[in-house]
Write an enzyme that holds these catalytic residues in place. Structure first.
Site, PDB file in Angstrom:
ATOM      1  N   ASP A  38       5.746  18.071  -7.241  1.00  0.00           N
ATOM      2  CA  ASP A  38       5.330  16.629  -7.244  1.00  0.00           C
ATOM      3  C   ASP A  38       5.369  16.491  -8.985  1.00  0.00           C
ATOM      4  O   ASP A  38       5.437  15.472  -9.397  1.00  0.00           O
ATOM      5  CB  ASP A  38       3.714  16.520  -7.218  1.00  0.00           C
ATOM      6  CG  ASP A  38       3.665  16.561  -5.513  1.00  0.00           C
ATOM      7  OD1 ASP A  38       4.998  16.327  -4.736  1.00  0.00           O
ATOM      8  OD2 ASP A  38       2.631  16.688  -5.063  1.00  0.00           O
ATOM      9  N   ASP A  42       6.829  13.313 -10.915  1.00  0.00           N
ATOM     10  CA  ASP A  42       5.808  12.295 -11.763  1.00  0.00           C
ATOM     11  C   ASP A  42       6.626  12.039 -13.022  1.00  0.00           C
ATOM     12  O   ASP A  42       6.912  10.891 -13.838  1.00  0.00           O
ATOM     13  CB  ASP A  42       4.644  12.986 -11.822  1.00  0.00           C
ATOM     14  CG  ASP A  42       3.732  13.019 -10.804  1.00  0.00           C
ATOM     15  OD1 ASP A  42       4.026  12.121  -9.836  1.00  0.00           O
ATOM     16  OD2 ASP A  42       2.640  13.807 -10.734  1.00  0.00           O
ATOM     17  N   LYS A 121       1.960   8.608  20.591  1.00  0.00           N
ATOM     18  CA  LYS A 121       1.367   7.421  20.534  1.00  0.00           C
ATOM     19  C   LYS A 121       0.597   7.586  19.201  1.00  0.00           C
ATOM     20  O   LYS A 121      -0.573   7.985  19.246  1.00  0.00           O
ATOM     21  CB  LYS A 121       0.640   7.274  21.786  1.00  0.00           C
ATOM     22  CG  LYS A 121      -0.072   5.561  21.440  1.00  0.00           C
ATOM     23  CD  LYS A 121      -0.562   5.246  22.795  1.00  0.00           C
ATOM     24  CE  LYS A 121      -1.173   3.612  22.520  1.00  0.00           C
ATOM     25  NZ  LYS A 121      -1.533   3.282  21.376  1.00  0.00           N
TER      26      LYS A 121
END
Length: 673
Positions: A38, A42, A121
């Site tokens: 990450d 960034d 679902k």
């Protein structure tokens, strides 16, 4: 930097950064295979932000930096779904699922099993994404299935939703439907942080997703950990549909739309049952909430043949998980009064968490159910969320019943207006006889009268209706047409402009149609379809009001109960007076003409695309007045599909089924016939 040419090297770097960021989003959200940490992501993002800030002329709407930044909205604009966003029918056991499979095979005259696609679902919020030439141009909620809300600015902040589709093999226009979710981990973190700040927390991830998507300020939505998964195509233009549903999902992946990984193609209903059992055991390991499985026919050709029934497709079903149950105590049993006067017992409970939802109220449905289950105040009861959604009292634990447990009787008087409450022999429902003079019935009746399918009074919402009744500005439905601007502006938060807009909408609603007016009256058992049937048969309101029960029962689709309800409604003095007063106040409609040898009579029509000379509702009403039937979906029972500008997938389905396609000019000629 305006007017300064952007160096080619900088332009190239900006384009490269956008490509890299979009690629990493694709690997993270679609492939679930991130290749960088990450922190590196960034860094790339911040570098792009700095360059675009320095060279603002390079900014494009589809740049990853442009997800956030729109001004807060004042209101969500309505969006009409050309193809309705229908919900699915539900089954709760193996027997129901096998019955679904049997119905399909009987309809198709097939003995052997065929392919289904099984998928979890998702328990989130349905969302429609519209892409034009690969660029996201609109996002809308489901709403009532026909009209949703424009949430484009908020949706742009969801990192998993591509602002520009990948590659170049996408259609000119495509509507991608799917679900917005808040993963469990993100939900728990969000609630922890909200609690520390003293802000509102959410009861469950679904409520959190819904609340986040409907923020008027997109910057708030941007801070919420939402994710989108695609599962269906709505509109499609400039590309033919593939053969199978699983091919549609492959398109999504190729275009950068996340697709849930736990999807399986199976041969026959046995494979569906195996998939269900597997998901029952593994559901808690999934990163987000699911409440069952969805089973769809894989072949799009077969889907088109099967078509739709009422508000659900015939080719798909939701098989819900077993309800989750908890124990709690009944603190009180109170009574609610609905639009038709039905008095419903409601259990007020010691709050208890069931499937992540805090349940403090549960319906007892009617008095027959209340006495059959023998639920009393003070009882310890089992509470169930049927299908993980509706709180229901299953019954009392008799071993825990206290000596002072109180048996509840049917009230003799309405808790709202104090009129008599009666329960006819053989009926499960007790009703207040106060009619439209009962405040509870009045409130619900006005909401119904003003609803979209009735008189369609824009801006007359629930809170305003309650306020008008509270301030005694409306004493019955005719009071809507007697409201004065000075009285409205004297209310809290109602300025001159708001009052003018409301009065304009009320004035506009006076011009309506007989079917809409009949539906708006809220007669028990008379929905919009029955209202159209009555209007077609009688043509004039006076003739309908004088009709006997026997005459009404002779009409196709009008049963004995509906006939009695209709007859009773028009023979109540108060109702007749209200109708006459509404007409005196200016509510009017063109007379329904009798159908004489019309080429439209008895035919079923579906509209797709925009017509130049008529709105969709005007066209449908003309079809109905000519003796035809207007439906929202194409099936083998459709006689004509009317094709307007920018037709959607109904056009492709009609071609596949060999159904007659006519343009607007041909349709207008049919009307003149």
């Amino acid at each position: 930097m305006n007017g300064v040419e952007v160096p080619a090297k900088i332009q190239k770097r900006i384009e490269r950064l956008r490509q890299e960021i979009n690629d990493h989003n694709y690997r993270y959200y679609v492939l679930s295979q991130p290749t960088i940490p990450d922190s590196v992501y960034d860094e790339l993002f911040h570098e792009l932000e700095k360059l675009e800030k320095k060279y603002p002329e390079t900014i494009t709407p589809s740049s990853p930096t442009q997800r956030v930044g729109a001004e807060p909205l004042k209101v969500f604009e309505p969006v009409h779904h050309e193809i309705p966003m229908l919900s699915l029918d539900n089954v709760f056991d193996e027997k129901g699922l096998r019955a679904f499979d049997k119905r399909i095979r009987q309809r198709l005259k097939l003995d052997k099993p065929f392919e289904y696609v099984c998928e979890p679902k998702m328990d989130g919020v349905a969302l429609s994404l519209l892409y034009e030439n690969g660029e996201l141009i609109r996002a809308a909620t489901r709403g009532d299935g026909y009209t949703g809300e424009n949430v484009t600015q908020n949706t742009r902040t969801i990192a998993s939703v591509p602002l520009q589709l990948r590659g170049n093999d996408y259609p000119e226009l495509v509507e991608i439907r799917g679900e917005v979710l808040m993963p469990r981990e993100g939900f728990a973190k969000f609630n922890r942080e909200a609690e520390k700040r003293g802000d509102k927390t959410f009861a469950n991830p679904r409520n959190a997703a819904s609340g986040s998507l409907r923020q008027l300020d997109p910057r708030i939505t941007a801070k919420r950990p939402l994710i989108f998964y695609g599962y269906l195509i709505g509109l499609l233009k400039g590309k033919d549909f593939p053969k199978n549903h699983c091919d549609v999902l492959k398109w999504f992946k190729d275009w950068g739309i996340p697709v849930i990984s736990e999807i399986k193609v199976v041969g026959g209903i046995e494979g569906c049952l195996d998939y269900y059992e597997h998901l029952v055991k593994t559901r808690e390991k999934m990163p987000f909430d699911i409440d069952g499985i969805v089973i769809k026919v894989n072949s799009l050709q077969v889907q088109a043949e099967l078509g739709f029934v009422s508000r659900a497709p015939r080719w798909a079903i939701a098989y819900k998980f077993p309800a989750q149950e908890k124990m709690t105590v009944v603190k009180a049993i109170e009574f609610q009064v609905g639009r038709t006067g039905a008095v419903t017992p409601v259990a007020r409970l010691e709050p208890v968490s069931v499937s992540g939802v805090t349940v403090s109220n549960a319906t007892l449905h009617n008095f027959d159910e209340l006495y059959r289950k023998d639920v009393r105040v003070g009882d310890t009861v089992i509470v169930r969320r049927a299908g993980d959604v509706i709180p229901e009292v299953v019954g009392p634990i008799l071993a825990k019943r206290p000596k002072k447990a109180k048996l509840i009787k049917i009230p003799s008087r309405c808790p709202v207006c104090h009129a008599e409450v009666i329960k006819p022999e053989g009926e499960a429902v007790a009703r207040c006889v106060g009619g439209l003079y009962c405040r509870a019935q009045l409130r619900e009746s006005i909401k119904h009268f003003a609803s979209r399918r009735a008189l369609d009074i824009e801006g007359l919402g629930d809170k305003l209706v309650e306020l008008f009744i509270q301030e005694k500005l409306i004493k019955d439905i005719t009071g809507i047409y007697q409201l004065k601007k000075s009285a409205i502006t004297a209310l809290p938060r109602m300025g001159e402009k708001s009052a003018e807009n409301l009065l304009t909408a009320i004035e506009k609603s006076k011009k309506t149609t007989l079917p809409r007016f009949l539906y708006a009256l809220g007669i028990r058992g008379v929905g919009d379809t029955t209202a159209r049937t009555l209007a077609r048969h009688f043509h004039e309101l006076d003739l309908l009001m004088k009709a006997s029960i026997e005459t009404l029962q002779e009409i196709r689709d009008i049963g004995p109960v509906a006939a009695e309800n209709i007859h009773a409604f028009f023979h109540q003095k108060n109702n007749a007076e209200l109708i006459n007063k509404l007409i005196h106040l200016g509510v009017h409609w063109p007379q329904e003409k009798a159908v004489v040898k019309s080429e439209i009579a008895g035919k079923t029509f579906v509209l797709t695309g925009a017509l130049k000379s008529l709105t969709r509702e005007e066209a449908e009403e003309k079809i109905e007045r000519s003796g035809g039937k207007a439906t929202s979906s194409v099936s083998k029972n459709t006689d004509y599909v009317i094709v307007g500008e920018n037709p959607g997938s109904k056009y492709e389905k009609a071609k596949a089924l060999g159904i007659s396609l006519i343009d607007e000019e041909a349709f207008l000629k049919l009307l003149k016939s």
